[in-house]
Enzyme design. Structure first.
Site, short mmCIF file in Angstrom:
data_model
loop_
_atom_site.label_atom_id
_atom_site.label_comp_id
_atom_site.label_asym_id
_atom_site.label_seq_id
_atom_site.Cartn_x
_atom_site.Cartn_y
_atom_site.Cartn_z
CE LYS A 28 -3.03 0.54 3.48
NZ LYS A 28 -2.86 1.81 4.23
CB SER A 29 3.85 2.25 1.95
OG SER A 29 3.29 2.12 3.23
NE ARG A 33 6.28 6.41 0.72
CZ ARG A 33 5.41 6.22 1.72
NH1 ARG A 33 4.29 5.55 1.51
NH2 ARG A 33 5.67 6.68 2.93
NE ARG A 129 -5.43 8.36 11.01
CZ ARG A 129 -4.78 7.54 10.20
NH1 ARG A 129 -5.40 6.99 9.18
NH2 ARG A 129 -3.51 7.27 10.42
CG ASP A 327 0.43 0.07 9.47
OD1 ASP A 327 0.05 0.92 10.29
OD2 ASP A 327 0.81 0.35 8.32
NE ARG A 403 -2.73 -1.74 8.62
CZ ARG A 403 -2.36 -2.11 7.38
NH1 ARG A 403 -2.45 -3.35 7.01
NH2 ARG A 403 -1.90 -1.22 6.52
C1 S3P Z 1 2.62 4.76 6.18
C2 S3P Z 1 3.15 5.15 7.37
C3 S3P Z 1 2.62 4.73 8.68
C4 S3P Z 1 1.64 3.56 8.55
C5 S3P Z 1 0.70 3.74 7.42
C6 S3P Z 1 1.46 3.84 6.11
C7 S3P Z 1 3.22 5.25 4.94
O1 S3P Z 1 1.94 5.82 9.27
O2 S3P Z 1 0.92 3.40 9.76
O3 S3P Z 1 -0.19 2.65 7.32
O4 S3P Z 1 2.93 4.71 3.85
O5 S3P Z 1 4.04 6.20 5.01
P1 S3P Z 1 2.75 6.94 10.14
O6 S3P Z 1 3.67 7.61 9.22
O7 S3P Z 1 1.69 7.88 10.65
O8 S3P Z 1 3.41 6.17 11.23
#
Ligand code: S3P
Length: 448
Positions: A28-29, A33, A129, A327, A403
């Protein structure tokens, strides 16, 4: 209602051994990007293995709103024709990032140094948030932002017309904040510097380098010092997205809980800023093999082979590991409920500001399933039920948090009585095929 669809209650029943090979979705990250950097490059970026979860689809729609041409060619195969650094157009509608904190925070960074205005909103979870953690450093570039009290969405951001570069030390260990600052730094002249006292996932740094930006990372006594030279021409890339270790965590932990299980999960990222859960599972006595270690798309990946070998033992999880498994604490907490002895998770305050307050969601859900827990502002201790088994027999609130929903459905596969979640709909944000893939392994999941 779920974020994007009807409420879907789901129940997990005690299941036989989980067996087979499971292809979990793209990371996902990296998917977020790839779309954002593709939109900031000049020319056509090709992406294979993109996660087609709602969070990423919302980011794709946002990139279109800022002027990029984003096209789906087949499952996971997408192209992005970018507009170049500083080339974002002003969106003519509100940007809805749905459930995704990563999406909204990275996109705010990407547009913060281009003179356009954008209004962002999200679902009931995202609109609770904190965004101040991102808008505080962005205002140092000259960006302006107006949101609701406490820095909440909906929020309007006006990009700086004459941005200045920034030097910023992260006050929280957050890859989202780091990435927002680096993406903003792309269109600032000179060098933008981010110092992270604790390392967090480094996909943005790796990918910026891959797209041709000048970026250096040095380990120093104050932390990792990341220096980005502004105003590069980003070159389009071919991005192969590795499979998501955070999604793999669900079948992996389920296999380690359900007696007789033996599963394989190919092509999972082993990036050291993401693999804390797997180190922890080994410390608890799990049998995990990392086979065919190799590099794909600039990330280390391996084929995972997990076998149930008996009850795992509770441990104190090293707090310095928290960022590399942030996560994964919900699913670790359910696995800990089946272990022998206590599992102590400290240094996890950030869990309180995720898609839900995950310390509270896990504590209340586990208690409802007959598991003893204790918590503090930044810790959770789960007293494992060991060989006696987790009683189960509860319906847990998933709180718009994918999750939380997946974790309790995994617990239901081993609990003595079924475990239900009030709404499995949010799972579609990150792992739309979860139900089908888990069923293929032998999990008894039922939509009620
Ligand atoms: C992520 C960073 C994390 C993670 C999120 C994905 C990212 O959050 O919990 O699911 O893709 O950069 P934080 O940067 O708030 O820790």
């Amino acid at each position: 209602m779920s974020a994007h669809g009807p409420v879907t209650p789901m129940t997990a029943q005690r299941s036989g051994p989980l067996r087979g090979t499971v292809a979990v979705p793209g990371d996902k990250s990296i998917s977020h990007r790839a779309l954002i950097l593709g939109a900031l490059a000049v020319g056509e970026t090709r992406i294979a293995g993109l996660l087609e979860g709602q969070d990423v689809l919302d980011t794709a729609a946002a990139m279109r709103a800022f002027g990029a041409t984003v096209t789906r060619h087949g499952p996971g195969v997408w192209t992005v024709a970018g507009v170049g650094v500083g080339g974002f157009a002003e969106p003519d509608h509100v940007i809805d990032c749905g459930n995704s904190g990563t999406g909204v925070r990275l996109i705010m960074g990407a547009m913060a140094t281009t003179p356009v205005a954008a209004t962002f909103t999200g679902d009931a979870s995202l609109n609770k948030r904190p965004m101040g953690r991102v808008t505080d450093p962005l205002t140092m570039f000259g960006t302006r932002a107006w949101g609701r009290q406490g820095g909440r969405l909906p929020m309007t951001v006006i990009g700086a017309a004459e941005p200045v570069p920034v030097r910023y030390t992260l006050p929280v260990a957050s890859a989202q904040v780091k990435s927002a600052v680096l993406l903003a730094g792309l269109n600032a002249p000179g060098q933008t510097v981010v110092i992270e006292p604790e390392p967090t996932r480094d996909h943005t740094e790796r990918m910026l380098r891959g797209f041709g930006a000048e970026i250096t990372v040095i380990d120093t006594p104050e932390g990792r010092v990341i220096t980005l030279t502004g105003r590069p021409e980003l070159r389009p890339q071919t991005v192969a997205v590795p499979r998501d270790p955070s999604s793999a965590a669900f079948p992996a932990c389920a296999a380690l809980m359900v007696p007789g299980s033996d599963i394989r999960i190919p092509g999972v990222s082993q990036n050291p800023t993401r693999n804390g859960l797997y180190l922890t599972l080994r410390d608890m006595g799990a049998d995990i093999a990392f086979e065919n270690l190799r590099e794909e798309g600039g990330e280390p990946v391996a084929d995972l082979h997990l076998r149930f070998t008996g009850t795992l033992r509770g441990i104190a999880v090293p707090p310095e590991r928290a960022a590399s498994m942030i996560d994964e604490y919900p699913v670790l907490a359910v696995l800990a409920a089946t272990a022998q002895g206590a599992t102590v998770m400290r240094g996890i305050k950030e869990l309180r500001v995720k898609e839900s307050d995950r310390i509270d969601a896990m504590a209340r859900g586990l208690e409802a399933c007959g598991v003893q827990v204790s918590e503090s502002e930044d810790s959770l201790t789960v007293h494992g039920c060991g060989a006696d088994g987790v009683p189960g027999g509860a319906t847990v609130q998933s709180r718009l948090d994918h999750r939380i929903a997946m974790s309790f459905l995994c617990l239901g596969l081993v609990a003595r009585a079924p475990v239900a979640v009030d709404d499995a709909g949010p799972i579609a944000t990150s792992f739309p095929a979860f139900e089908g893939l888990m069923r293929d392994l032998g999990a008894d999941l039922r939509e009620d």
